[in-house]
Design a protein around this motif. Structure first.
Motif, short mmCIF file in Angstrom:
data_model
loop_
_atom_site.label_atom_id
_atom_site.label_comp_id
_atom_site.label_asym_id
_atom_site.label_seq_id
_atom_site.Cartn_x
_atom_site.Cartn_y
_atom_site.Cartn_z
N GLU A 196 0.83 -1.22 0.00
CA GLU A 196 0.00 0.00 0.00
C GLU A 196 0.85 1.26 0.00
N LEU A 197 1.95 1.22 0.80
CA LEU A 197 2.84 2.38 0.84
C LEU A 197 3.44 2.64 -0.53
N ARG A 198 3.78 1.52 -1.26
CA ARG A 198 4.37 1.69 -2.58
C ARG A 198 3.34 2.33 -3.52
N THR A 199 2.11 1.81 -3.40
CA THR A 199 1.06 2.40 -4.23
C THR A 199 0.94 3.90 -3.98
N LEU A 200 0.93 4.22 -2.67
CA LEU A 200 0.83 5.64 -2.30
C LEU A 200 1.98 6.44 -2.90
N GLN A 201 3.16 5.81 -2.79
CA GLN A 201 4.34 6.50 -3.33
C GLN A 201 4.18 6.66 -4.84
N PHE A 202 3.70 5.62 -5.50
CA PHE A 202 3.49 5.69 -6.95
C PHE A 202 2.51 6.79 -7.31
N GLU A 203 1.42 6.87 -6.48
CA GLU A 203 0.43 7.89 -6.79
C GLU A 203 1.02 9.28 -6.65
N LEU A 204 1.82 9.45 -5.64
CA LEU A 204 2.42 10.77 -5.42
C LEU A 204 3.35 11.11 -6.57
N SER A 205 4.26 10.24 -6.90
CA SER A 205 5.17 10.49 -7.99
C SER A 205 5.66 9.15 -8.50
N PRO A 206 4.91 8.60 -9.48
CA PRO A 206 5.24 7.25 -9.92
C PRO A 206 6.61 7.18 -10.54
N PRO A 207 7.45 6.22 -10.15
CA PRO A 207 8.80 6.09 -10.71
C PRO A 207 8.73 5.83 -12.20
N VAL A 208 7.61 5.27 -12.66
CA VAL A 208 7.50 4.98 -14.07
C VAL A 208 7.61 6.25 -14.89
N LEU A 209 7.11 7.39 -14.32
CA LEU A 209 7.20 8.68 -15.04
C LEU A 209 8.65 9.05 -15.28
N ALA A 210 9.46 8.95 -14.21
CA ALA A 210 10.86 9.32 -14.35
C ALA A 210 11.62 8.29 -15.20
N GLN A 211 11.21 6.96 -15.07
CA GLN A 211 11.97 5.92 -15.75
C GLN A 211 11.55 5.75 -17.21
N SER A 212 10.23 5.77 -17.49
CA SER A 212 9.79 5.41 -18.84
C SER A 212 9.09 6.55 -19.59
N GLY A 213 8.85 7.66 -18.92
CA GLY A 213 8.26 8.81 -19.63
C GLY A 213 6.76 8.89 -19.44
N LEU A 214 6.20 9.99 -19.95
CA LEU A 214 4.79 10.33 -19.75
C LEU A 214 3.83 9.28 -20.33
N PRO A 215 4.04 8.78 -21.56
CA PRO A 215 3.09 7.80 -22.11
C PRO A 215 2.95 6.56 -21.23
N ALA A 216 4.07 6.07 -20.78
CA ALA A 216 4.04 4.88 -19.94
C ALA A 216 3.36 5.17 -18.61
N ALA A 217 3.61 6.35 -18.03
CA ALA A 217 3.01 6.75 -16.76
C ALA A 217 1.51 6.85 -16.91
N LEU A 218 1.02 7.38 -18.06
CA LEU A 218 -0.42 7.53 -18.29
C LEU A 218 -1.08 6.14 -18.39
N GLN A 219 -0.36 5.22 -19.06
CA GLN A 219 -0.91 3.87 -19.19
C GLN A 219 -1.03 3.19 -17.82
N TRP A 220 -0.01 3.37 -16.99
CA TRP A 220 -0.01 2.82 -15.63
C TRP A 220 -1.17 3.39 -14.83
N LEU A 221 -1.36 4.77 -14.96
CA LEU A 221 -2.43 5.47 -14.24
C LEU A 221 -3.79 4.90 -14.65
N ALA A 222 -4.01 4.76 -15.99
CA ALA A 222 -5.29 4.28 -16.51
C ALA A 222 -5.59 2.87 -15.97
#
Ligand SMILES: Nc1ncnc2c1ncn2[C@@H]1O[C@H](COP(=O)(O)OP(=O)(O)O)[C@@H](O)[C@H]1O
Ligand SMILES: [Mg+2]
Lengths: 472, 171
Positions: free
Chosen positions: A302-328
């Protein structure tokens, strides 16, 4: 050098100089002309006199009678200007002489005329008259007196004219100065000076003065408007600062709540079970320990999820398109409705600044939260497009639209009458849309909301080169 | 002095010898400048008849040779008594005073100027009579003349006032 004199003095001086000069010149000219004429006519008179007296002396010369000649010459006594008369014979010798007895007028320029006498074509002699043109003398004095009198009259007239002119010119000038003083004393730029109507240059001046006042007035108006606008902007800025701190506060509160609701309670429970399980080394203790560990793992997830919601590492690692897909995927799973993500064909890389990616992601997250929270939709859609100039993010749903949800909110909560302004101020609802608008505006972007009973579509456009910060 | 000037008017050897004669000739001629004769009374010449004074006649004859004219006519000098009636000036010299009554009668009421140089004749019918007067300064004599206006009456002669001016008037 140039002394300050009043207009009246200057006018008076100018008029006086002009008239006196004219007078002097004309008097001198006419005096000179008259004197010349008078002198010529006096000379002519004298010549006629010489001719008449000379002719009368003809017989005296012919018949050698000086007595007779003397008698004729003596008739000149009546001619006051004649001083002396001499009759000459043909050889030039004196034949007879007459002189004005003392007491005659001795003034005036001396002149002499000579008249030749002939008899039968042959020279007989001559008569010479000497005279003084005293009349001329008197005439000169006369002229002087007249000029002095005229000068006096001119002085009076010039004074009167100067006074009149002064009233016409200086008075309007004084009143102009008075108006100017009033303007500065009363700070009243609406004052105007009425036109003079008689002197063109003065009207020009008054016109210029009035239009200067008008110019100042309109400029002052503009300055006041600008000051007001500045004041409004200041107020807005202050409000924005307050709003932002409120937003921060509410975000922190939400975080604290989420931490408390789930992972914190799980951790506390895990701690309790682990303590109990470790204290009793039997099968029941073992079960407690296992369940505590399970709780720990869940809390970590749950803490990881919270951390992801705050600032998902995927955004920094894979870019905006990947982050949007993760969010969806994440939000869709959680809410139980499909959220599709549309991206341009693979291979088209996007190069956004970090500020732009973070902003767009946070906006997308907020919009998807709203979709889940308010729209009552059956499905959602996230679309990211870009070209050389700009990048666009769109979040759409097939929900009930703002009007419906806002009505509900307005009816149940705040008595807010403003129908179509859900983002102008956070007072209308939450801070979500408001913070989106402010963040987008900060990057020179644009927020558009299309909403109706069959769904809502929110789009954000950012210029590609804005937000010149660090790049990904 | 004046004499010399007038001598030029009357060029003649005799006149130079006798200054008074020269003056008389000059005066006689100059009278024509101050007296006008009726045009119809003058013939082809302006006639001057000299009786009883051959020297005067001779001196006057010099005028005939000059270009001088009176009222547009050349001057002719005559010494014949018969010409007296038809002449414009009749000079009665000392040698002809005896003929005075006859001459007066012959020329009565005619435009003839009678001139003489014998004392007393101005009272006996002559219009102009020369005489000599001692100068005021006492040096020498001056030639003067008397005019008797009565003797000019009825002769149709117009005489300038300037002539009376310089003359001694007698009646
Ligand atoms: N997708 C949507 N469908 C319908 N209503 C919406 C949607 N998004 C936002 N709203 C309405 O706009 C209001 C403002 O949203 P927001 O600013 O995010 O505040 P909050 O989400 O905290 O209420 C919401 O209260 C809701 O009434
Ligand atoms: Mg929201």
């Amino acid at each position: 050098m140039a002394r300050t004199r009043s207009i009246r003095t200057r006018l008076l001086l100018a008029l006086l100089t002009m008239t006196l000069l004219t007078l002097a010149v004309s008097t001198l000219l006419s005096a000179a002309l008259d004197l010349r004429l008078m002198r010529a006519s006096a000379l002519r008179d004298l010549e006629i006199l010489a001719a008449v007296v000379g002719e009368n002396c003809t017989s005296a010369l012919v018949f050698d009678s000086p007595d007779t000649a003397a008698r004729h010459l003596a008739t000149l006594a009546a001619e006051r200007q004649v001083q002396r008369a001499e009759l000459l014979d043909a050889a030039g010798r004196r034949f007879a002489l007459w002189q004005q007895p003392a007491g005659g007028p001795a003034a005036g320029p001396a002149v002499a005329v000579r008249h030749e006498l002939h008899l039968d074509g042959a020279p007989l002699g001559a008569i010479v008259l000497q005279a003084r043109l005293g009349e001329l003398h008197r005439q000169v004095l006369h002229y002087l007196w007249l000029s002095a009198l005229l000068a006096l009259a001119t002085l009076v007239v010039a004074l009167l004219v100067a006074l009149r002119l002064q009233r016409r010119i200086a008075a309007p000038l004084s009143s102009l100065a008075e108006t100017a003083r009033q303007v500065s004393a009363q700070q009243d730029l609406s004052l105007r000076m009425p036109p003079h109507g008689r002197v063109a240059e003065l009207d020009d001046l008054i016109d210029a003065f009035n239009s200067m006042l008008a110019g100042l007035e309109s400029r002052e108006g503009r300055i006041q408007q600008q000051a007001a606008a500045l004041h409004t902007a200041n107020t807005k800025l202050r409000a924005l600062a307050v709003d932002l701190s409120l937003l921060e506060q509410s975000e922190k509160a939400r975080l604290a709540e989420q931490l408390h609701d789930s992972p914190m309670q799980k951790l506390a429970l895990a701690l309790l079970q682990l303590e109990n399980g470790l204290a009793e080394p039997d099968a029941e203790g073992r079960q407690l320990t296992d369940s505590g560990l399970t709780l720990l793992r869940e809390a970590i997830g749950e803490l990881r999820t919270l951390q992801f919601e705050l600032s998902p590492p995927v955004l920094a690692q894979s870019g905006l398109p990947a982050a949007l897909q993760w969010l969806a995927k994440r939000m869709g799973e959680r809410a139980g409705l499909p959220i599709a993500v549309h991206l341009p064909a693979a291979g088209e890389g996007i190069d956004l600044s970090r500020t732009q990616s973070v902003t767009l992601f946070q906006c997308a997250r907020e919009l998807v939260y709203n979709l889940v929270k308010h729209a009552e939709a059956s499905r959602g859609r996230i679309e990211l497009t870009w070209d050389a100039a700009r990048v666009a993010l769109e979040v759409a749903d097939d929900g009930v639209g703002f009007a419906h949800t806002m009505d509900t909110t307005a009816a149940s909560a705040t008595p807010h009458p403003g129908q179509p302004a859900p983002v102008s101020s956070p007072a209308a609802g939450g801070f979500g849309l408001y913070s989106i608008r402010e963040r987008v505006a900060l990057l020179d972007g644009r927020l558009r909301i299309h909403t109706g009973p069959h769904g809502t579509r929110v789009s954000i456009h950012l210029p590609r080169d804005s937000g010149a910060g660090s790049t990904t | 002095m004046l004499l010399l000037a007038l001598a030029a008017v009357t060029p003649g050897a005799r006149a130079a010898d006798d200054p008074v004669l020269g003056l008389k000739v000059a005066y006689l001629y100059n009278f024509t400048h101050f007296i006008t004769w009726p045009e119809d009374a003058i013939g082809s010449h302006f006639r001057i008849t000299v009786l009883g004074d051959p020297a005067m006649a001779t001196a006057l004859q010099a005028l005939e040779q000059t270009d001088r004219q009176v009222q547009g006519r050349h001057i002719r000098i005559s010494t014949a008594a018969g010409d007296a009636v038809g002449s414009q000036i009749l000079f009665i010299g000392a040698g002809a005073t005896g003929q005075l009554p006859a001459l007066l009668e012959a020329t009565a009421a005619r435009p003839v100027l009678l001139v003489a140089d014998t004392p007393g004749l101005a009272r006996r019918g002559v219009a102009i009579n020369f005489f000599l007067r001692r100068d005021i300064l006492g040096e020498g004599q001056r030639l003067r003349f008397k005019i008797n206006p009565d003797n000019l009456n009825g002769r149709r002669l117009s005489v300038s006032a300037q002539l009376y001016d310089v003359a001694e008037i007698v009646r």
